[in-house]
Design an enzyme around this catalytic site. Structure first.
Site, PDB file in Angstrom:
ATOM      1  N   ASP A 336      72.098 -31.499-114.919  1.00 56.24           N
ATOM      2  CA  ASP A 336      72.099 -32.464-116.018  1.00 56.24           C
ATOM      3  C   ASP A 336      70.653 -32.768-116.387  1.00 56.24           C
ATOM      4  OD1 ASP A 336      71.041 -34.060-114.031  1.00 56.24           O
ATOM      5  OD2 ASP A 336      72.584 -35.603-114.124  1.00 56.24           O
ATOM      6  N   ASP A 338      68.105 -36.208-116.850  1.00 58.27           N
ATOM      7  CA  ASP A 338      68.062 -37.647-116.581  1.00 58.27           C
ATOM      8  C   ASP A 338      66.848 -38.287-117.253  1.00 58.27           C
ATOM      9  OD1 ASP A 338      70.135 -37.436-114.233  1.00 58.27           O
ATOM     10  OD2 ASP A 338      68.556 -36.019-113.695  1.00 58.27           O
ATOM     11  N   ASP A 466      72.099 -38.204-118.374  1.00 54.06           N
ATOM     12  CA  ASP A 466      72.146 -39.556-117.815  1.00 54.06           C
ATOM     13  C   ASP A 466      71.001 -40.375-118.389  1.00 54.06           C
ATOM     14  OD1 ASP A 466      74.291 -39.140-116.207  1.00 54.06           O
ATOM     15  OD2 ASP A 466      73.233 -39.445-114.304  1.00 54.06           O
TER      16      ASP A 466
HETATM   17  P1  UTP Z   1      70.743 -35.865-109.956  1.00 50.33           P
HETATM   18  O1  UTP Z   1      72.097 -35.907-109.354  1.00 50.33           O
HETATM   19  O2  UTP Z   1      70.672 -35.687-111.424  1.00 50.33           O
HETATM   20  O3  UTP Z   1      69.924 -34.752-109.182  1.00 50.33           O
HETATM   21  O4  UTP Z   1      70.044 -37.210-109.533  1.00 50.33           O
HETATM   22  P2  UTP Z   1      68.685 -33.887-109.636  1.00 50.33           P
HETATM   23  O5  UTP Z   1      67.695 -33.967-108.557  1.00 50.33           O
HETATM   24  O6  UTP Z   1      68.224 -34.260-111.002  1.00 50.33           O
HETATM   25  O7  UTP Z   1      69.242 -32.431-109.616  1.00 50.33           O
HETATM   26  P3  UTP Z   1      70.094 -31.657-110.729  1.00 50.33           P
HETATM   27  O8  UTP Z   1      69.242 -30.548-111.157  1.00 50.33           O
HETATM   28  O9  UTP Z   1      70.428 -32.599-111.829  1.00 50.33           O
HETATM   29  O10 UTP Z   1      71.301 -31.179-110.009  1.00 50.33           O
HETATM   30  C1  UTP Z   1      68.682 -37.486-109.783  1.00 50.33           C
HETATM   31  C2  UTP Z   1      68.228 -38.625-108.980  1.00 50.33           C
HETATM   32  O11 UTP Z   1      68.870 -39.807-109.369  1.00 50.33           O
HETATM   33  C3  UTP Z   1      69.350 -40.516-108.269  1.00 50.33           C
HETATM   34  C4  UTP Z   1      69.530 -39.511-107.174  1.00 50.33           C
HETATM   35  O12 UTP Z   1      69.306 -40.075-105.925  1.00 50.33           O
HETATM   36  C5  UTP Z   1      68.526 -38.459-107.504  1.00 50.33           C
HETATM   37  O13 UTP Z   1      67.367 -38.724-106.768  1.00 50.33           O
HETATM   38  N1  UTP Z   1      70.636 -41.137-108.582  1.00 50.33           N
HETATM   39  C6  UTP Z   1      71.620 -40.401-109.131  1.00 50.33           C
HETATM   40  C7  UTP Z   1      70.838 -42.444-108.280  1.00 50.33           C
HETATM   41  O14 UTP Z   1      69.937 -43.113-107.763  1.00 50.33           O
HETATM   42  N2  UTP Z   1      72.047 -43.023-108.528  1.00 50.33           N
HETATM   43  C8  UTP Z   1      73.053 -42.313-109.079  1.00 50.33           C
HETATM   44  O15 UTP Z   1      74.145 -42.869-109.289  1.00 50.33           O
HETATM   45  C9  UTP Z   1      72.837 -40.969-109.389  1.00 50.33           C
HETATM   46 MN    MN Z   2      69.568 -34.430-112.664  1.00 50.89          MN
END
Ligand code: UTP
Ligand code: MN
Length: 542
Positions: A336, A338, A466
């Site tokens: 995704d 973020d 996100d």
């Molecule tokens: P992600 O699940 O998007 O992982 O969460 P990522 O590292 O970006 O990897 P990919 O490439 O998308 O798979 C990003 C960060 O956001 C935090 C997670 O701990 C992670 O460090 N996070 C995610 C939260 O703190 N709360 C949430 O509900 C979701």
């Molecule tokens: Mn991510």
């Protein structure tokens, strides 16, 4: 590490003890008092010996003045086992705290002979467990600090065969809701990811933390045979494949997938036929299943970044958008994209998310969105809950519709992206996509799966995005907490709690000793509060 030829106690230990400790096989006289031989600390391995025999032999030794330990520790000098081969005991030893200190690995025969003699007999070759490992001097051992947040982990992984296998075991444990096992495998994988070179021999792992018995067994299998039989059979198992397919639907977690599997559902076709009711998120997930199963490319993340900036800039000039998650750590693909949104003036961010969402919706950028309100109140919620990684920012989970024009960046349309996406798409080893493709065009009953056209032909793709809004006072904590990796975050919180008596969350840092919040306006300050060396995002890929 220790003198294998010698029948004496390990070299290191000898240096520590000033009195004569060498020829344990000579002086067998003297009264029977507890701990008659202070340099000989024995540990009997229960494995294969059994608990009752171990207890009996321990008591026997103690009655003859031997120090026989109940628990293994650094002070143990002799490990005694029965019917175990040397490699088995070494593997077990490597998984123990202090298992890297030099120690004799001996057969029970040495113990029984010593009992008979009333003192530790000379260690002969026949007493020693045979190990097949190569000479320690040949390969240098690695070392690493125990917490992932003390290590620098770049995207360059020199042990992908090992780390992929351990990550799969972690994933499988998580999908089976065995989180403890999952974390153990994640930690083991993270230690190997941080190594500067490829592992070629088990002896190199001696000094490393976080490698438990199970992980060591898997590593050993791979070093010896090129693959882990456990991992290979897991990958082929029906349950694992079904879990992957079902949790591949956005909005479906391990619990739901397990419930469906118990109801006999293994793939998307069976899910449809079952008539299970899906919530709005899951319906969207199923509708865009194929697109969301494809990795998001960096160029696509940039294109979405421009759209988000435009949205935020239109509804609140001066607000700032920061790319977070894996792409901030320098990853080239993600599951995704973020973003963290804030405004330099505290309070101006209130009410921002609904406006951003409305703007995006009005422009046709959103295929799905679900916004949760900010529920964090320091006075009420703080001190931050240490073990929870849930945070309570205003957050929008969405699916973007990224058209061809936007895909490569709006300013340079029709760039690398179409080819780039295609090259990722075929051939597709992901079982989710294979299974789905086998069923293309057969979906019925209200579950519209976007599969009528071959992948890549339609002029847009769905991308998970996100959005998180934080007040500026919490921005540094939110930035640190959302940059990841997930294990890095978990280790930061564990470090804070266990080593510093502090509670870290994506909102705040609380010092439980001083009973006060520690403020910070940058990630660097937070690392400093935690007594950690600053690790930049690109080195948080644990
Ligand atoms: P992600 O699940 O998007 O992982 O969460 P990522 O590292 O970006 O990897 P990919 O490439 O998308 O798979 C990003 C960060 O956001 C935090 C997670 O701990 C992670 O460090 N996070 C995610 C939260 O703190 N709360 C949430 O509900 C979701
Ligand atoms: Mn991510």
């Amino acid at each position: 590490m220790y003198d294998k030829k010698s029948n004496m106690v390990p070299l290191k230990r000898r240096k520590l003890v000033s009195s004569h400790i060498g020829n344990t096989g000579t002086d067998c006289s003297g009264p029977e008092v507890p701990n008659k031989f202070p340099q000989v600390v024995l540990f009997l391995l229960e494995r294969k010996m059994g608990a009752s025999r171990r207890a009996f032999l321990s008591r026997l030794g103690q009655s003859k003045g031997f120090q026989v330990e109940e628990k293994f520790s650094r002070s143990v000098s002799h490990v005694i086992s029965e019917n175990n081969c040397g490699d088995e005991v070494r593997t077990w030893l490597d998984s123990q705290v202090g298992g890297q200190t030099p120690v004799h690995l001996l057969d029970i025969s040495w113990y029984t002979e010593s009992m008979r003699a009333g003192c530790p007999v000379e260690i002969l070759d026949r007493h020693k467990l045979q190990e097949q490992r190569t000479d320690e001097a040949e390969v240098a051992a690695f070392s690493a600090p125990s917490y992932a947040c003390q290590r620098r982990t770049t995207l360059v992984d020199r042990n992908t065969v090992l780390t992929d296998a351990l990550s799969l075991l972690a994933e499988n444990a998580e999908l089976s809701e065995e989180d403890g096992r999952g974390v153990a495998f994640r930690r083991a994988a993270a230690v190997l990811k941080a190594l500067p070179e490829a592992v070629t021999d088990m002896t190199q792992l001696r000094g490393l933390p976080c490698l438990g018995e199970h992980s060591l067994r898997v590593i050993k299998d791979i070093l010896a045979n090129g693959a882990s039989s456990e991992v290979e059979s897991m990958k082929q198992s029906e349950r694992y494949k079904a879990l992957k397919v079902l949790t591949g639907i956005f909005g479906v977690g391990a619990k739901t997938a397990d419930r469906w599997i118990k109801a006999g559902i293994r793939n998307l076709q069976q899910l449809q036929d079952s008539g299970q009711t899906l919530n709005r998120t899951q319906r969207a997930g199923l509708e865009h299943y194929d697109d969301l199963g494809q990795p998001v490319m960096k160029a696509e993340a940039n294109a979405i970044g421009q759209i988000v900036e435009e949205a935020v800039g239109s509804v609140l000039p001066g607000a700032r958008v920061t790319l977070i998650g894996g792409f901030r750590r320098g990853k080239l693909t993600g599951h995704d994209v973020d973003f963290l949104i804030t405004h330099p003036e505290e309070g101006r961010e209130v009410g921002l998310m609904p406006k951003v969402v409305s703007w995006l919706e009005s422009q046709g950028f959103l295929l799905y969105q679900k916004t949760t309100r900010n529920s964090y109140l320091e006075a009420k919620d703080g001190p931050a809950r240490p073990s929870s990684n849930m945070d309570r920012f205003e957050r929008c989970l969405s699916i973007f519709k990224l058209t061809k024009e936007e895909k490569g960046g709006r300013k340079q349309p029709e760039t690398l992206t179409e080819d780039c996406t295609e090259s990722v798409r075929a051939p597709d080893p992901d079982p989710r996509v294979q299974i789905l493709r086998g069923e293309r065009g057969t979906h019925e009953g209200g579950l519209e799966v976007d599969q009528t056209k071959p992948a890549g032909r339609k002029p847009w793709r769905a991308v998970r995005v996100d959005l998180v809004v934080s007040p500026i006072s919490q921005f540094a904590f939110a930035l640190l907490g959302w940059t990841g990796s997930k294990l890095f975050e978990r280790e930061l919180r564990r470090w804070a709690a266990h080593e510093k008596t502090m509670s870290l969350s994506s909102h705040a840092l609380y010092d439980n000793k001083q009973k006060r919040y520690l403020r910070a306006t940058s990630e660097e300050e937070i690392f400093a509060h935690l007594g950690l060396e600053y690790i930049p995002p690109s080195e948080r890929n644990a």
